[in-house]
Design a protein around this motif. Structure first.
Motif: not given
Length: 312
Positions: A5-12, A237-241, A247-249
């Motif tokens: 969800v975090l990945f999707t939120v940051a991407s959108l 979201a990005y920093f949590t990920l 960072a590389q993923k």
């Protein structure tokens, strides 16, 4: 919140912010808009911390890393991005940010000694070739015009976008250091954005920029969106990920963001990529997608991870 969800939120969100930046251009100097954006974002985060009852003061040692993150991520990267979008279509700038997938492991290797897989290297070369193909026609025209006495703005815009991607990648690998020093993510983000906005302000004053207040409602709506959604929510979201999966993923968000940005540029900026430009975008993004399946690099011993950047 699940990492997906975090990945999707940051991407959108970031898929739309490259176009939203264009709403800020022409109303105020680019650096001034960057300062407004991150002062507002920092203030929002500090209010959140106060409501939560957090202690706002941090040790000087922690501020060294937070300031470095602010310089790289919220000063250099965004100054270059805003300046570049004056001359380069926002979707193309977003495509260049896909190169973060390769700059990040390269910088991790340089400063932390982290290994890089052969597939990552091959994908990186292919992606850079795709970006070169994407800009080849426009750069050739711009260079020809420059030789005949024309402006070199487009060439400068491409170079600035490239610098922005490298600065963002460097900022991404500093995040892990910041989180080792301060586990309170909203607080570290607030201070980092305040550092970045303050340094951008110093740059603006030295450059003679005027801190105007544009009358356009579109400008302020774009500023609020970029500050709250593009800075507070997306970066959280990005920093949590980064803290969860590294960072590389996390920079694989760069696969999704350019696609959305290019679609918006086609729809809203009348961008019409030709066959060569389209082939370049496909090659770049396909290379990034292929890098997703690269085996994880083996980390070096922990003792080697803590010192390189700290060493004078």
């Amino acid at each position: 919140m699940p990492s997906s969800v975090l990945f999707t939120v940051a991407s959108l969100i970031w898929g739309s912010t490259f176009f939203a930046i264009t709403l800020q251009l022409g109303e105020a100097p680019p650096a001034v808009s960057v300062a407004y954006r991150f002062f507002l974002a920092a203030a929002t985060l500090f209010v959140i911390c106060i409501v939560r009852g957090d202690r706002l003061r941090l040790p000087l040692r922690t501020h060294r890393w937070i300031a470095l993150q602010g310089v790289l991520t919220f000063c250099i990267s965004y100054l270059c991005t805003y300046e570049s979008e004056q001359y380069v279509v926002s979707g193309l700038v977003a495509v260049m940010f896909a190169l973060m997938v390769f700059w990040t492991p390269l910088l991790s290797r340089l400063f932390f000694g982290t290994g890089i897989s052969a597939r990552t290297v091959v994908c990186g070369v292919a992606a850079i070739a795709g970006v070169a193909l994407l800009f080849s026609h426009s750069l050739a025209i711009a260079w020809h015009d420059y030789q005949r006495g024309g402006s070199a703005n487009f060439i400068a815009g491409v170079i600035l976008a490239l610098v922005a991607t490298i600065a963002s990648s460097a900022g991404s690998i500093v995040v892990s250091k910041v989180q080792q020093e301060c586990a309170n993510l909203p607080l570290s983000m607030a201070w980092s954005m305040l550092w970045g906005a303050s340094l951008v302000t110093v740059w603006s004053l030295m450059n003679g920029d005027r801190f105007v207040l544009p009358p356009s409602a579109t400008y302020w709506a774009g500023l609020v969106y970029l500050s709250i959604f593009g800075s507070v929510i997306a970066f959280f979201a990005y920093f949590t990920l980064i803290n969860r999966i590294g960072a590389q993923k996390t920079v694989y968000i760069g696969v999704v963001t350019p696609v959305l940005s290019v679609l918006l540029s086609i729809q809203l900026e009348d961008y019409r990529p030709g066959p060569v430009e389209f082939a370049g975008m496909v090659l770049c993004l396909a290379s990034v997608a292929w890098a997703l399946h690269a085996p994880a690099a083996r980390p070096v011993q922990a003792a080697n991870l803590n010192n390189p950047i700290e060493t004078p």
